[in-house]
Design a protein around this motif. Structure first.
Motif, mmCIF file in Angstrom:
data_model
loop_
_atom_site.group_PDB
_atom_site.id
_atom_site.type_symbol
_atom_site.label_atom_id
_atom_site.label_comp_id
_atom_site.label_asym_id
_atom_site.label_seq_id
_atom_site.Cartn_x
_atom_site.Cartn_y
_atom_site.Cartn_z
ATOM 1 N N HIS A 172 0.843 -1.198 0.000
ATOM 2 C CA HIS A 172 0.000 0.000 0.000
ATOM 3 C C HIS A 172 0.876 1.246 0.000
ATOM 4 O O HIS A 172 2.107 1.160 0.067
ATOM 5 C CB HIS A 172 -0.997 -0.010 1.169
ATOM 6 C CG HIS A 172 -0.378 -0.066 2.536
ATOM 7 N ND1 HIS A 172 -1.053 -0.503 3.640
ATOM 8 C CD2 HIS A 172 0.859 0.260 2.984
ATOM 9 C CE1 HIS A 172 -0.282 -0.437 4.707
ATOM 10 N NE2 HIS A 172 0.879 0.021 4.323
ATOM 11 N N TYR A 198 -8.843 11.812 0.140
ATOM 12 C CA TYR A 198 -9.949 10.878 -0.040
ATOM 13 C C TYR A 198 -9.668 9.941 -1.219
ATOM 14 O O TYR A 198 -8.996 10.310 -2.180
ATOM 15 C CB TYR A 198 -11.253 11.625 -0.335
ATOM 16 C CG TYR A 198 -11.857 12.341 0.855
ATOM 17 C CD1 TYR A 198 -12.825 11.724 1.643
ATOM 18 C CD2 TYR A 198 -11.477 13.645 1.174
ATOM 19 C CE1 TYR A 198 -13.394 12.378 2.735
ATOM 20 C CE2 TYR A 198 -12.022 14.308 2.263
ATOM 21 C CZ TYR A 198 -12.983 13.669 3.034
ATOM 22 O OH TYR A 198 -13.535 14.312 4.102
ATOM 23 N N ASP A 247 -15.387 8.428 -1.320
ATOM 24 C CA ASP A 247 -15.909 9.009 -0.079
ATOM 25 C C ASP A 247 -15.111 8.581 1.144
ATOM 26 O O ASP A 247 -15.432 8.961 2.277
ATOM 27 C CB ASP A 247 -17.384 8.608 0.114
ATOM 28 C CG ASP A 247 -18.284 9.194 -0.960
ATOM 29 O OD1 ASP A 247 -17.974 10.301 -1.454
ATOM 30 O OD2 ASP A 247 -19.294 8.546 -1.316
ATOM 31 N N LYS A 248 -14.072 7.759 0.947
ATOM 32 C CA LYS A 248 -13.304 7.227 2.076
ATOM 33 C C LYS A 248 -12.165 8.174 2.438
ATOM 34 O O LYS A 248 -11.312 8.489 1.601
ATOM 35 C CB LYS A 248 -12.750 5.846 1.729
ATOM 36 C CG LYS A 248 -11.962 5.189 2.861
ATOM 37 C CD LYS A 248 -11.587 3.758 2.538
ATOM 38 C CE LYS A 248 -10.542 3.676 1.444
ATOM 39 N NZ LYS A 248 -10.047 2.298 1.240
ATOM 40 N N LEU A 249 -12.153 8.644 3.696
ATOM 41 C CA LEU A 249 -11.074 9.501 4.173
ATOM 42 C C LEU A 249 -9.844 8.651 4.452
ATOM 43 O O LEU A 249 -9.895 7.708 5.246
ATOM 44 C CB LEU A 249 -11.509 10.250 5.440
ATOM 45 C CG LEU A 249 -10.464 11.182 6.063
ATOM 46 C CD1 LEU A 249 -10.118 12.325 5.110
ATOM 47 C CD2 LEU A 249 -10.972 11.731 7.401
ATOM 48 N N LEU A 250 -8.733 9.002 3.814
ATOM 49 C CA LEU A 250 -7.497 8.229 3.948
ATOM 50 C C LEU A 250 -6.533 8.834 4.950
ATOM 51 O O LEU A 250 -5.842 8.113 5.669
ATOM 52 C CB LEU A 250 -6.797 8.119 2.595
ATOM 53 C CG LEU A 250 -7.585 7.496 1.447
ATOM 54 C CD1 LEU A 250 -6.794 7.605 0.149
ATOM 55 C CD2 LEU A 250 -7.913 6.036 1.746
ATOM 56 N N GLU A 276 -7.340 17.184 3.474
ATOM 57 C CA GLU A 276 -7.952 15.870 3.665
ATOM 58 C C GLU A 276 -7.818 15.075 2.376
ATOM 59 O O GLU A 276 -8.143 15.578 1.301
ATOM 60 C CB GLU A 276 -9.427 16.002 4.053
ATOM 61 C CG GLU A 276 -9.629 16.641 5.424
ATOM 62 C CD GLU A 276 -11.089 16.724 5.834
ATOM 63 O OE1 GLU A 276 -11.969 16.522 4.957
ATOM 64 O OE2 GLU A 276 -11.361 16.994 7.021
ATOM 65 N N ASP A 296 -6.626 5.502 6.826
ATOM 66 C CA ASP A 296 -6.953 4.273 6.103
ATOM 67 C C ASP A 296 -5.879 4.054 5.051
ATOM 68 O O ASP A 296 -5.125 4.970 4.703
ATOM 69 C CB ASP A 296 -8.345 4.379 5.462
ATOM 70 C CG ASP A 296 -9.036 3.023 5.325
ATOM 71 O OD1 ASP A 296 -8.306 2.005 5.232
ATOM 72 O OD2 ASP A 296 -10.270 2.987 5.312
ATOM 73 N N GLU A 297 -5.789 2.834 4.541
ATOM 74 C CA GLU A 297 -4.763 2.529 3.544
ATOM 75 C C GLU A 297 -5.330 2.669 2.138
ATOM 76 O O GLU A 297 -6.539 2.617 1.919
ATOM 77 C CB GLU A 297 -4.199 1.126 3.751
ATOM 78 C CG GLU A 297 -5.200 0.009 3.601
ATOM 79 C CD GLU A 297 -4.563 -1.354 3.821
ATOM 80 O OE1 GLU A 297 -3.557 -1.651 3.156
ATOM 81 O OE2 GLU A 297 -5.089 -2.119 4.648
ATOM 82 N N THR A 298 -4.413 2.850 1.195
ATOM 83 C CA THR A 298 -4.804 2.915 -0.211
ATOM 84 C C THR A 298 -3.761 2.192 -1.040
ATOM 85 O O THR A 298 -2.617 2.019 -0.596
ATOM 86 C CB THR A 298 -4.980 4.372 -0.675
ATOM 87 O OG1 THR A 298 -5.548 4.392 -1.983
ATOM 88 C CG2 THR A 298 -3.653 5.120 -0.701
#
Length: 491
Positions: free
Chosen positions: A359, A433, A436-439, A431, A404-406
Motif C-alpha cells: 500500500h 480521499y 468518499d473514504k477519508l485516507l 484531507e 486508512d490505507e490505499t
C-alpha cells in the motif's frame, strides 16, 4: 462530446492503442475476427489500467466506452481516428482499407501501425489514398510516448498536423518522418542491433542473457534519456562531437560489425536463440514479464519527469493538459465556490509510491500533501514568477494522520482549507480521499519569507487579498476533526 477511435486488429499493438485512447477518455470501437480478441484486449487493458495512470501526477479523464463489433463498417462508424494494426501483409492491409474506407468518415484519419511498409505502398489501391498514413508506435503503446508519423507525397500537410495534434493530446510524442523509407527511423536502429546480436550468439561470443545485460547495464540507460548523438557528444568531453568523431571515426573502417552480412536464418539458429531465451526468462509467464516491464518503464519515466527531461517532459506537458481539461483550479479567480475546500490534488497512486506491504508508503502521504500546499500557493499567487521576485513560503510544521490505507491505481483527491492567514503565516488543512473514504489528513503551518534574507516577510498584496478571500469564505465551515492534535494523542 466524447471522441471515437476505431481499432482494426486487436493484437498486442492494437490492444495497446485501445488502452491508450480508452484511458484518455475516448470511446473505442474494435474490430478483430479473432474469437479470443475480447479476452486478449481485456488482459492488455488490465495491465494498462494498473500502470498507465502512474505516469501522471493528475487524474486521467473518465475512461471511455469499449465496444467490440463483428463488421468493420460498424467499428468505424463515427470514428475520428482509425488505427489499423492487422498482420504485416501488404495485400491484407490494402484489402482492409478498401472495406473501411467504404464506410468511414471521409475526414477520419487512418493510421497504420506498420513497422515496415511505406505509406505510398499502403495507399496504392485505396479509394482515398490521401486519408492513409503511417502512425507507428512502440510496445507497450499505452506507456511508450514515441509514435512515428510517416506521410507520403499525397498526404496533405493539414492532415499531418492534425495527426500530430491528436497524438499529442493522448500523451504521445509524434516524430514526423520527413521522407518515406522502409522501416522508418527507430526500427532501422533496432534491426541493426538485432542482426549484430544474432551473429554474436551464433558465433558463440555471447548468450542472449549476456547481450541483454550489456544493454540493460550500459548504453540502454544512457540512450533512454539522451539518445545516440547527445550521448556521443558528451563522450567527446569539452571538445564535443568533433573530438569524438576524430577519435572514434576511424573505427568505422575496422571490422567491428557484421551488419553487411546476415547469418543464415535456419532452424539451428532459431533453436539456439530460443533455447537460450527460455533459459534466461522462461520461469516467468508473459503477463508477469509485461508487468515487470511496465513497472520499470513507469519508474524510469517518472524519474525523468522530475527533471522535465526527454519522455518526462512529454508526460509533464500531458499532465498540464489533463489538469486543464479536468477544470483543476490554477488561480484564485477560477475558484467557483471559495466557501468549500479546494481540490488541490487529483491523481492515481503510482507504482513507485508503494511499500513492502503493497500500500502507499508514509512518505508519499507527505508528498501528496506537499503537492497540495504547492498548488494552493500557486492558486493564491505564489507561483514560479512570484518566487523569482524573491518571495516564497517555507513549511514550519507538519502533522499527518494516517486513517486508512490505499493501493496501486487508486484515484486519490486532496481537498484543502485555509484555516488562518494573517501577518506572515498560513495555516492549511488537507484531507485525502479515495471516493468518499477519508485516507489521511495533513496540517501545515507555512511562513512567508524573503529568499534574500531567509527571514519571515509580509505577504504581497495579491497573496494577502487571495488568502483573505478564501479564509473568510471558509470560516463558516465546521472546524475539521483532528485539527491541532499532537503526535500520540488518544483518538
Amino acid at each position: 462530446m466524447t471522441r471515437v477511435a476505431a481499432i482494426i486488429g486487436g493484437g498486442v499493438i492494437g490492444g495497446g492503442w485501445a488502452a491508450r485512447f480508452l484511458l484518455n477518455g475516448w470511446n473505442v470501437q474494435v474490430f478483430d475476427p479473432d474469437p479470443e480478441a475480447e479476452r486478449k484486449i481485456g488482459e492488455v487493458l488490465d495491465n494498462a489500467r494498473r500502470s498507465m495512470p502512474g505516469l501522471s501526477d493528475t487524474a486521467l479523464p473518465a475512461e471511455g466506452q469499449l465496444t467490440f463489433h463483428d463488421a468493420i463498417e460498424d467499428a468505424v462508424a463515427g470514428a475520428e481516428w482509425i488505427q489499423e494494426s492487422v498482420p504485416e501483409r501488404l495485400d491484407l492491409k490494402q484489402k482492409v482499407y478498401a472495406g473501411l474506407q467504404a464506410a468511414c468518415r471521409e475526414d477520419a484519419i487512418i493510421g497504420s501501425s506498420t513497422s515496415g511498409f511505406k505509406p505510398s505502398e499502403l495507399q496504392e489501391v485505396a479509394p482515398r489514398p490521401e486519408q492513409i498514413l503511417v502512425t507507428h508506435p512502440f510496445n507497450p503503446v499505452y506507456l511508450m510516448p514515441l509514435v512515428e508519423v510517416v506521410p507520403s507525397d499525397r498526404t496533405a500537410p493539414e492532415r499531418v498536423e492534425r495527426t500530430k495534434q491528436i497524438m499529442t493530446e493522448i500523451g504521445m510524442y509524434p516524430l514526423h518522418v520527413r521522407k518515406e523509407i522502409d522501416a522508418h527511423i527507430a526500427d532501422r536502429f533496432l534491426e541493426a542491433v538485432w542482426r549484430e546480436a544474432l551473429w554474436l550468439v551464433k558465433d558463440g561470443v555471447a548468450t542472449t542473457e549476456e547481450i541483454d545485460e550489456s544493454i540493460r547495464m550500459g548504453f540502454g540507460i544512457r540512450w533512454a534519456q539522451m539518445g545516440l548523438f547527445d550521448t556521443y557528444r558528451v563522450a567527446g568531453g569539452e571538445a564535443g562531437m568533433k573530438h569524438f568523431m576524430a577519435q572514434f571515426g576511424p573505427a568505422l573502417k575496422w571490422p567491428w560489425t557484421k551488419l553487411m552480412d546476415v547469418p543464415e536464418f535456419n532452424d539451428e539458429l532459431v533453436d539456439l536463440i530460443a533455447g537460450q531465451s527460455d533459459a534466461q526468462s522462461g520461469h516467468l509467464d508473459i503477463r508477469e514479464m509485461e508487468r515487470i516491464r511496465d513497472n520499470n518503464v513507469v519508474a524510469m519515466m517518472r524519474a525523468l519527469k522530475a527533471q522535465n527531461w526527454a519522455s518526462g517532459a512529454v508526460l509533464n506537458k500531458h499532465d498540464a493538459k489533463l489538469m486543464a481539461d479536468a477544470g483543476m483550479v490554477r488561480k484564485a479567480a477560477d475558484i467557483a465556490d471559495p466557501s468549500q475546500p479546494i481540490v488541490t490534488v487529483a491523481r492515481a497512486v503510482p507504482i513507485d509510491w508503494l511499500d513492502y506491504n503493497g500500500h502507499m508508503t508514509e512518505s508519499r502521504y507527505l508528498q501528496a500533501f506537499a503537492d497540495a500546499s504547492d498548488r494552493l500557493m500557486e492558486i493564491i499567487g505564489c507561483d514560479q514568477d512570484y518566487i523569482a521576485t524573491g518571495g516564497s513560503f517555507f513549511t514550519a510544521e507538519t502533522h499527518i494522520r494516517h486513517i486508512d490505507e490505499t493501493h496501486l491505481g487508486a484515484r486519490i483527491e486532496v481537498r484543502t482549507r485555509v484555516l488562518m492567514a494573517e501577518g506572515k503565516k498560513m495555516h492549511l488543512w488537507h484531507e485525502m480521499y479515495a471516493g468518499d473514504k477519508l485516507l489521511a489528513t495533513g496540517e501545515h503551518i507555512l511562513i512567508h519569507v524573503s529568499l534574500e534574507t531567509r527571514r519571515p516577510a509580509p505577504f504581497s498584496p495579491e497573496i494577502a487579498a487571495n488568502l483573505k478571500m478564501i479564509s473568510e469564505a471558509q470560516a463558516g465551515l465546521d472546524a475539521p476533526e483532528g485539527v491541532g492534535r499532537y503526535v500520540g494523542q488518544p483518538r
